[in-house]
Design an enzyme around this catalytic site. Structure first.
Site, mmCIF file in Angstrom:
data_model
loop_
_atom_site.group_PDB
_atom_site.id
_atom_site.type_symbol
_atom_site.label_atom_id
_atom_site.label_comp_id
_atom_site.label_asym_id
_atom_site.label_seq_id
_atom_site.Cartn_x
_atom_site.Cartn_y
_atom_site.Cartn_z
ATOM 1 N N HIS A 119 43.615 69.878 118.543
ATOM 2 C CA HIS A 119 44.869 70.747 118.323
ATOM 3 C C HIS A 119 44.057 71.398 116.584
ATOM 4 O O HIS A 119 43.407 70.507 116.154
ATOM 5 C CB HIS A 119 46.512 70.878 116.929
ATOM 6 N N ARG A 143 45.380 80.276 110.742
ATOM 7 C CA ARG A 143 45.995 82.461 110.508
ATOM 8 C C ARG A 143 46.248 82.616 108.831
ATOM 9 O O ARG A 143 45.114 82.271 108.328
ATOM 10 C CB ARG A 143 47.401 81.423 110.897
ATOM 11 N N HIS A 146 35.208 63.748 111.927
ATOM 12 C CA HIS A 146 35.374 63.601 110.542
ATOM 13 C C HIS A 146 34.074 64.471 110.172
ATOM 14 O O HIS A 146 33.697 65.035 109.320
ATOM 15 C CB HIS A 146 36.006 62.812 109.735
ATOM 16 N N ASN A 206 61.380 85.098 116.476
ATOM 17 C CA ASN A 206 61.858 85.650 117.460
ATOM 18 C C ASN A 206 60.289 85.664 117.361
ATOM 19 O O ASN A 206 59.821 86.392 118.842
ATOM 20 C CB ASN A 206 62.524 86.873 117.083
ATOM 21 N N GLY A 207 59.756 84.667 117.572
ATOM 22 C CA GLY A 207 58.272 85.113 118.538
ATOM 23 C C GLY A 207 58.210 84.155 120.148
ATOM 24 O O GLY A 207 59.638 84.019 120.282
ATOM 25 N N ARG A 208 57.423 84.821 121.109
ATOM 26 C CA ARG A 208 57.305 84.202 122.456
ATOM 27 C C ARG A 208 57.649 83.170 122.809
ATOM 28 O O ARG A 208 56.712 81.870 121.863
ATOM 29 C CB ARG A 208 56.161 84.868 122.957
#
Length: 304
Positions: free
Chosen positions: A104, A108, A146, A262-264
């Site tokens: 992952h 952002r 790491h 209210n994301g997709r």
């Protein structure tokens, strides 16, 4: 000062680079792309890869959204402003091979203009990180993973790796199982300019985290993709995937933020594996590789 539009453009470029690298590594599957718009402002580009030579399901998603924050999110973020802008790239890859790990990554940026006092600067910060969830923990791979992250962190600040590694151990923790989701990595949030690192360097660090994803993960794929495995190992893979699903549905902050703004839905739940299993009161055989892996799913292991 870097503009939010510039940040979004460069994040989108990182999405393109990663998709190209992953397609070349798989050798068969290609990303399907869907452009979407968000009610309330902004949108994104969802790219999903499925049923490949090695990638059973994965997504590399970009979004740049804006609008009004719900009260529940304002309370969680401890902010008073209503208007927000958020952009980022989010990735989850589920391989079809139990000896190749789940990975992952997220980078952002979040911004809110000043509210009542226009002399105050806007609220803005970067967040993100990379973490690895092996179905079987291989020490050499864990040290490599790491080590790569430490190298990226050390290029920007001497305490980034240790601080963000501990943060990842604490964040990617399945409390109801008393185990970490995998072997951790780095995780950071609300990273801003300080006296010893400026805004441009914080942004460069965010991009460097994004760009270390492909070479690091592709190396781990190459190390393990041609190893033989049996049905029992694949069943164990499905059990480990169920833990991954539990974390994302119960604790993951990005999932909660996406749902509450209210994301997709398809893009938000892209992180869930295609197949997972829950077996009642399962215990691995004493002395098995499965038992060993469970023993290593804990905080504070110094892999680097």
């Amino acid at each position: 000062m870097i503009s939010k539009e510039q940040i979004a453009v460069e994040y989108k470029q990182i999405q393109d680079e990663i998709c190209t690298a992953l397609e070349a590594t798989d050798g068969k599957a290609r990303f399907e792309e869907e452009l979407w718009e968000r009610d309330g402002g902004g949108g994104g580009c969802t790219r999903v890869i499925q049923n490949g030579n090695i990638f059973e399901k994965g997504g590399v998603n970009f979004s740049a959204v804006h609008g009004q924050l719900p009260d529940s999110v304002k309370k969680a973020l401890k902010v008073e402003q209503n208007d927000f802008f958020a952009t980022g790239v989010s990735i989850v890859i589920h391989p079809n091979h139990p000896l190749v790990p789940i990975i992952h990554m997220n980078i952002r940026y979040f911004e809110m203009p000043s509210s009542f006092n226009r002399e105050e600067p806007p609220v803005r910060w970067f967040g993100g990180g990379i973490d690895l969830t092996p179905h079987y923990v291989f020490d050499e791979d864990a040290r490599y993973f790491h080590g790569q992250l430490k190298g990226v962190c050390d290029n920007f600040h001497t305490d980034f790796y240790q601080r963000f590694k501990v943060w990842a151990d604490d964040y990617f923790y399945i409390k109801h199982r008393n185990e970490t989701r995998g072997i951790g990595g780095i995780f950071y949030d609300r990273l801003t300019a300080t006296d010893d690192i400026g805004w441009q360097d914080v942004f460069e660090f965010s991009k460097a985290v994004g760009r270390t994803f492909a070479p690091t993960y592709i190396e781990l794929v190459k190390r393990n993709r041609n190893k033989a495995f049996n049905d029992a190992e694949q069943q164990w893979q499905y059990l480990r995937r169920s833990r991954y699903a539990e974390f994302n549905l119960v604790y993951d902050a990005g999932t909660k933020f996406g749902l509450e703004t209210n994301g997709r839905i398809e893009s938000i739940l892209m992180s869930l594996p295609p197949t997972a299993k829950w077996i009642y009161d399962y215990h691995p055989e004493p002395g098995s590789e499965e038992e060993r892996t469970l023993s290593l799913l804990k905080k504070g292991i110094n892999w680097a």
